[in-house]
Scaffold this active site. Structure first.
Site, PDB file in Angstrom:
ATOM      1  N   ALA A 104      49.728  15.216  14.188  1.00 13.41           N
ATOM      2  CA  ALA A 104      51.072  15.204  14.781  1.00 13.41           C
ATOM      3  C   ALA A 104      51.675  16.610  14.779  1.00 13.41           C
ATOM      4  CB  ALA A 104      51.963  14.251  13.996  1.00 13.41           C
ATOM      5  N   TYR A 125      49.997  19.353  14.895  1.00 15.39           N
ATOM      6  CA  TYR A 125      49.272  20.085  15.930  1.00 15.39           C
ATOM      7  C   TYR A 125      49.877  19.779  17.305  1.00 15.39           C
ATOM      8  CZ  TYR A 125      45.523  21.161  19.232  1.00 15.39           C
ATOM      9  OH  TYR A 125      44.805  21.619  20.311  1.00 15.39           O
ATOM     10  N   GLU A 132      16.024  23.683  13.536  1.00 14.57           N
ATOM     11  CA  GLU A 132      17.370  23.190  13.841  1.00 14.57           C
ATOM     12  C   GLU A 132      17.286  21.700  14.129  1.00 14.57           C
ATOM     13  OE1 GLU A 132      18.814  25.384  17.232  1.00 14.57           O
ATOM     14  OE2 GLU A 132      18.050  27.255  16.403  1.00 14.57           O
ATOM     15  N   LYS A 177      17.670  18.517  16.433  1.00 19.28           N
ATOM     16  CA  LYS A 177      17.652  18.262  17.875  1.00 19.28           C
ATOM     17  C   LYS A 177      18.718  17.208  18.149  1.00 19.28           C
ATOM     18  CE  LYS A 177      14.432  17.596  21.687  1.00 19.28           C
ATOM     19  NZ  LYS A 177      15.189  16.671  22.488  1.00 19.28           N
ATOM     20  N   ASP A 182      20.970  14.709  20.001  1.00 23.40           N
ATOM     21  CA  ASP A 182      20.680  13.851  21.140  1.00 23.40           C
ATOM     22  C   ASP A 182      21.903  13.768  22.052  1.00 23.40           C
ATOM     23  OD1 ASP A 182      19.193  12.301  22.754  1.00 23.40           O
ATOM     24  OD2 ASP A 182      19.172  10.534  21.463  1.00 23.40           O
ATOM     25  N   GLU A 216      24.485  21.864  22.939  1.00 18.86           N
ATOM     26  CA  GLU A 216      24.355  20.438  23.229  1.00 18.86           C
ATOM     27  C   GLU A 216      25.714  19.766  23.124  1.00 18.86           C
ATOM     28  OE1 GLU A 216      21.385  19.730  24.128  1.00 18.86           O
ATOM     29  OE2 GLU A 216      21.047  17.568  23.890  1.00 18.86           O
ATOM     30  N   TYR A 235      23.533  26.545  20.334  1.00 15.21           N
ATOM     31  CA  TYR A 235      22.255  26.921  19.734  1.00 15.21           C
ATOM     32  C   TYR A 235      21.549  28.090  20.421  1.00 15.21           C
ATOM     33  CZ  TYR A 235      20.618  23.525  23.269  1.00 15.21           C
ATOM     34  OH  TYR A 235      20.401  22.839  24.428  1.00 15.21           O
ATOM     35  N   LYS A 260      11.849  26.951  16.302  1.00 14.37           N
ATOM     36  CA  LYS A 260      11.820  28.118  17.176  1.00 14.37           C
ATOM     37  C   LYS A 260      11.264  29.329  16.430  1.00 14.37           C
ATOM     38  CE  LYS A 260      15.994  26.357  19.321  1.00 14.37           C
ATOM     39  NZ  LYS A 260      17.429  26.471  19.528  1.00 14.37           N
ATOM     40  N   LYS A 296       9.633  15.221  17.262  1.00 16.78           N
ATOM     41  CA  LYS A 296      10.418  14.008  17.500  1.00 16.78           C
ATOM     42  C   LYS A 296      10.218  12.989  16.388  1.00 16.78           C
ATOM     43  CE  LYS A 296      11.414  13.227  21.884  1.00 16.78           C
ATOM     44  NZ  LYS A 296      12.591  13.209  22.711  1.00 16.78           N
ATOM     45  N   CYS A 306      35.984 -22.822  23.522  1.00 25.25           N
ATOM     46  CA  CYS A 306      35.852 -22.044  22.284  1.00 25.25           C
ATOM     47  C   CYS A 306      35.124 -22.882  21.239  1.00 25.25           C
ATOM     48  CB  CYS A 306      37.234 -21.634  21.783  1.00 25.25           C
ATOM     49  SG  CYS A 306      37.184 -20.875  20.155  1.00 25.25           S
ATOM     50  N   CYS A 349      37.909 -23.588  18.295  1.00 22.66           N
ATOM     51  CA  CYS A 349      39.121 -24.394  18.458  1.00 22.66           C
ATOM     52  C   CYS A 349      39.060 -25.316  19.666  1.00 22.66           C
ATOM     53  CB  CYS A 349      40.353 -23.498  18.553  1.00 22.66           C
ATOM     54  SG  CYS A 349      40.511 -22.670  20.153  1.00 22.66           S
ATOM     55  N   CYS A 399      38.682 -16.562  24.347  1.00 24.95           N
ATOM     56  CA  CYS A 399      39.387 -17.799  24.067  1.00 24.95           C
ATOM     57  C   CYS A 399      40.867 -17.441  24.142  1.00 24.95           C
ATOM     58  CB  CYS A 399      39.041 -18.293  22.667  1.00 24.95           C
ATOM     59  SG  CYS A 399      40.189 -19.536  22.072  1.00 24.95           S
ATOM     60  N   CYS A 415      44.151 -20.531  18.143  1.00 23.92           N
ATOM     61  CA  CYS A 415      42.732 -20.573  17.790  1.00 23.92           C
ATOM     62  C   CYS A 415      42.536 -20.079  16.356  1.00 23.92           C
ATOM     63  CB  CYS A 415      41.915 -19.705  18.748  1.00 23.92           C
ATOM     64  SG  CYS A 415      40.196 -19.513  18.252  1.00 23.92           S
TER      65      CYS A 415
END
Ligand code: IVH
Length: 671
Positions: free
Chosen positions: A36, A38, A115, A117, A119, A177, A229, A293, A317, A411, A414, A429, A434
């Site tokens: 807040a 910020y 490093e 990887k 995803d 990434e 990277y 690397k 991997k 449902c 109920c 529902c 319920c």
């Protein structure tokens, strides 16, 4: 009257301050001010810039959230192609990569940088004269799409590089990434489902889809993140080593993944691979392996690349975390919003170290898409979400005895009507009374991140709902000792404890109360923003849709949902009964300041498994006492709480001399 010049100075000062906080928050994970506060700084800056619009610069923090949707993305040819990587799927293949490199190095010493990887999707960020000029997707590696406006919304992408001497020059290209943190991913999918849009299959698709969103306001709301990277200056790499480049990137204001290692030989790389595999689940982002690397950029240049991939790097991997098992039944759960979620009950199977017996099927469309039937063999995967999901049906294993599943018309709890609104994928529902919904709402209200009424668990709530003791959460505060001790397995002592817990919950922070109400799209983060902004439940209840929508970080969906919730007479009645019962509905500065001193302002890192607490619980306990939980250990860390099988974080804590607590010590501190 303030002159343009003094306003200009003010603006520059504010920008500096905001940039500092952005970096603390998004890059270093060590914020000094609340969200807040910020937001307030941003608002101040916006106001000043409105007074002097000629002073708005492209690197001003107000320029992150974009304007109108783009019409499509222009294509850009990469100055250097964005190559892909050759994959190794086991240690032998990694060793073979090392052999090839050794041969190319012709006896010269080789070092590797390992490093994670990440995803996600790669992006190229071009800085002209230190200012972010262009963000381009990888595309086919040669030509990408210009998504600058979207890249700007990523808070960990510096709009201006921090000056540093400079051997690097002012025009650089940074590659990295873009990803969506797991926590954000789950919310994004829940939101999409409610809006009738298909779910993203995984965080990577979510990141890719978001980055190519034409409306950058939507991008801003999704909280993408970036790990940098790679660094290129003109045509070349400006540092002698990859390691130095990563450190420079960090200096320049980027987020660089802390899990990286300089390895003198391939053996250390293998060690690192193994270590990180065990820590994979602790990360708030998905990784699919490691990237190795060659450290020396001179050797990199010498080794060169094939058409597809560099010869100096390889991806290692991790095996996919998948298993096959049989669907024994499909059941339907009713959530607190009435949403029906079909769940596959599975023959228990071991998956990445845990026994799995359920997988979510999300909704009817997903069942249709997968074509899954009861009795089918299915491939399941443990991915970014907490519960594993069904990837596909193994049709070759069908016997013909499999049964189709139909979503119930009524449902199952109920008997109420089930509705599926036009354009929504979720069936609900809609019965006001319920029991399953009430159960869900009560459990949510009592949960740790909400009102934290300990002891009010599933079995008690089930009994209370069954006996029709409660209409809504407001009635919790009317329960008597007699009523509670009349329930099964409720000794007088436990009943007294529960009453004490209920009493204690009355003084929870306003943000917890707002979250506890269970308004759709209002998670704990949004609840905290609303609490800080409005200061009381009464003011929030009266806020117009426009007033809500005007709050930075609150979008139209949330604004409509909040307004709609308070427009319901029953909900409003609940609010006033909570207030009448003595539940605190205002932000209380005094109480805010009186947080636990052992925790307040302290930084914690959690690592390894604590038998007594889940990650979420431990985090909530720390945060509710004014502490902060961060993911990586640094000199600023006050405590590392280490459970079983704590890994490199524990090592780092020991090296840095950070206090390490085991579970028992942590428990003691909580007391
Ligand atoms: S280096 C030519 N480093 O993996 C060098 N890539 O399979 C290629 N990725 O397209 C990039 N984390 O999207 C590198 N630490 C990392 C990475 C990384 C994720 C992605 C990147 C690349 C893909 C190749």
């Amino acid at each position: 009257m303030a002159t343009a010049q003094t306003i200009g100075k003010k603006i520059e000062k504010l920008r500096e301050e905001i940039r500092r906080h952005e970096e603390l928050y998004y890059v270093k994970d060590t914020p000094e001010i609340s969200d807040a506060e910020y937001d307030k700084l941003i608002e101040q800056l916006k106001k000043l810039e409105e007074e002097q619009p000629q002073l708005i610069t492209p690197d001003s923090p107000t320029q992150r959230v974009g304007g109108r949707p783009a019409e499509g993305f222009p294509e850009v040819v990469h100055r250097r192609p964005m190559l892909s990587l050759d994959n190794s799927y086991n240690i032998e293949e990694l060793m073979a990569f090392d052999q090839r490199c050794q041969k190319l190095a012709e006896g010269r010493a080789l070092e590797y940088v390992a490093e994670l990887k990440i995803d996600g999707v790669s992006i190229s960020l071009q800085y002209d004269n230190q200012l972010l000029a262009r963000g381009v997707t990888r595309g086919d590696g040669r030509i990408g799409e210009e998504v600058t406006q979207n890249a700007r919304t990523i808070r960990s992408v510096p709009l201006r590089l921090r000056a540093s001497g400079d051997s690097v020059g002012r025009d650089v290209e940074v590659r990295g990434e873009v990803f969506i943190p797991r926590s954000v991913f789950e919310n994004t999918n829940a939101e999409r489902e409610e809006q009738g849009e298909p779910r993203f299959a995984n965080p990577r698709n979510a990141a890719a889809g978001t980055l190519r969103q034409l409306d950058s306001r939507i991008v801003a709301s999704r909280r993408l993140d970036l790990f940098a990277y790679d660094l290129i200056a003109g045509e070349r790499k400006p540092f002698a080593t990859q390691w130095a480049a990563l450190n420079w990137l960090e200096q320049a204001g980027f987020r660089v993944n802390p899990h990286r290692e300089l390895c003198p030989s391939i053996e250390e790389v293998v060690e690192f691979c193994k270590r990180m595999e065990t820590q994979r689940d602790d990360l708030d982002y998905e990784i699919d392996g490691l990237v190795v690397k060659v450290n020396s950029t001179r050797l990199q240049d010498e080794f060169g690349a094939t058409q597809k991939a560099p010869r100096w790097a390889a991806a290692y991997k991790y095996p996919a975390r998948q298993a096959t098992t049989k669907v024994l039944a499909i059941t339907v759960q009713i959530g607190r919003t009435g949403a029906l979620t079909p769940v596959a009950n599975l023959e228990p199977v071991l998956l990445a170290g845990t026994t799995v017996s359920r997988a979510t099927l999300h909704n009817a469309d997903e069942i249709e898409r997968l074509g899954v039937r009861i009795g089918d063999w299915v491939l399941i995967e443990k991915g970014g979400e907490v519960i594993p999901k069904v990837l596909k049906v193994i049709e070759s294993k069908r016997t013909g005895a499999e049964k189709r599943f139909r979503m119930p018309r009524k449902c199952p709890v109920c008997g109420g009507e089930i509705f599926r609104l036009d354009g929504e994928v979720v069936a609900r529902c809609v019965a006001a009374d319920c029991g399953a919904q009430l159960r869900g709402r009560l459990l949510h209200f009592a949960s740790r991140r909400a009102m934290r009424i300990e002891g009010l668990g599933e079995s008690l709530v089930d009994q209370m709902v069954e006996k029709k003791m409660l209409r809504d959460a407001g009635d919790l505060y009317k329960l008597t000792l007699g009523e509670i001790s009349g329930l099964e397995r409720m000794a007088k002592k436990s009943a007294q404890n529960l009453l004490a817990q209920i009493e204690r919950s009355k003084s929870r922070d306003l943000s917890h109360l707002i979250y506890a109400l269970g308004i759709r799209h209002v998670g704990d983060r949004t609840a905290a923003i609303l609490a800080n902004y409005f200061g009381s439940l009464e003011t929030l209840a009266e806020a117009s849709e426009t007033a809500l929508d005007d709050i930075p970080e609150v979008g139209l969906t949330v604004a409509q949902s909040v307004r709609g919730w308070f427009d319901d007479a029953g909900n409003l009645d609940l609010c006033w009964r909570l207030r009448a019962a003595g539940v605190r509905t205002k932000i209380d500065e005094k109480e805010k300041a009186a947080v636990d001193e052992r925790f307040a302002g302290k930084q914690f890192v959690l690592t390894g498994t604590l038998p007594g607490y889940s990650r979420e619980e431990a985090r909530a306990l720390i945060e509710s006492r004014g502490g902060r939980v961060t993911t990586s250990v640094s000199k600023k860390t006050d405590y590392v709480i280490a459970g079983a099988e704590a890994g490199s974080k524990l090592d780092k804590a020991t090296t840095l001399g950070v206090t390490v607590l085991d579970e028992a010590a942590f428990k003691g501190m909580l007391r």
